[in-house]
Design a protein around this motif. Sequence first.
Motif: not given
Length: 309
Positions: A146-147, A150, A111, A115, A143-144, A118
Motif C-alpha cells: 500500500e505504501q 500510494s 525500515q 524507505s 502494508d508495504a 520508496i
Amino acid sequence: MVMTITLNPSLDYVAETVGKATGSVIRTQHETIYPGGKGINVSLVLKQFGIPSKALGFCAGFTGKELCRLLSEAGCDEDMIELADGFTRINVKVSGARETELNGSGPHISQEAFSALIQKLSALQAGDFVVLAGSVPASLPSDAYEQLLSVAASRKAEVIVDVSGALLMRALTFSPWLVKPNHHELGELFGVTIQTREEAAHYAKKLQENGARNVLVSMAEQGAVLLTENGETCFADAPQGTLVNSVGAGDSMVAGFLAGWLFTKSFADALQLGICTGSATAFSPWLAKKESVLSLLCESGKTDFMNKF
C-alpha cells in the motif's frame, strides 16, 4: 519508464535428477543458477523485446552480489538496495520424476532500507509503469505494498499488480491498471472453484467492481481471459506445446502483455502476445526467448502486429 519491484529476490538453483528417492544421496545430472523473483522475471522478459526497465529490490551478501552480476550479464538494468546483513535467499528446485522446491526466507529488511526503496519511486512520471509482484517478506510492514502503491499513484504512474489473496484485494483500492491472478487465485478470493473461462470472466468482473481497471486471468491449458476498462471481454486460447517449466510463466505473461500494449496500444494484441510469451516460458527450461515467442505467435495466425516489434 518501466520499473519492476521484487521485495525478496533470489538465486534459483535448478538441479536435474533421475528418480525420486528421498532420504539418500541423490546425484544431479545438470545444475543451473538463475536470477529469480517475479518482478525480475518481468524485467528479463521485457529485455527480450527490447523494452528497458529498472529492476528494484533488495540484495545482500555474496548471493546478492551474484544476483546483480547475473542481471548485469543478461543486460538487465538493476538498482538493488544492498542490505548490511544476511544474504539474498537461494531457492532450490529439484526436477526429476517429481519436482521439489525448497525456498529460502531471505534477509531482514530494515525500515531505513524500505524507505530508500520508496524514495526511488520519486523518479516516476505520469504514464510510467510499475510492476509489483510477489509476496511481502515478514520483516516488512504488512502494508508495504500500500505504501508503494500510494507513491506510484501520487506520481500518476500506471501500476501492474501480480499478487494474491488479501494483498490483491487491498491493492484494488488504488485502481491498478492491471491485475493478473490465475484462475485458482481468483477462485480463492471468492471461495469458489473456477472451471470455465466464463466463470473466470464473472469473477474478474468483481475485481473490476472493486477498483481494478483491467483484469487478466491466466488459466493454464485453457488459455486466458481479459476484462478491459473499455468494457470488453476477450478470450485467448493457449498455444500447444509440452510443459517443461512452470516457474515464471505468469511473470512472462505479464511482461508479454505489457510489451504488447506498449507496442500496439491494443488490448487484444497485448493479450495475444501475453499468452504466447507465458506459454513460451512454460515450454522452455527457463524464461522465454523472443524467437520462441514469435514462433508461437506465428502458429496462432495472429501476426498482423508483429512488425511493430
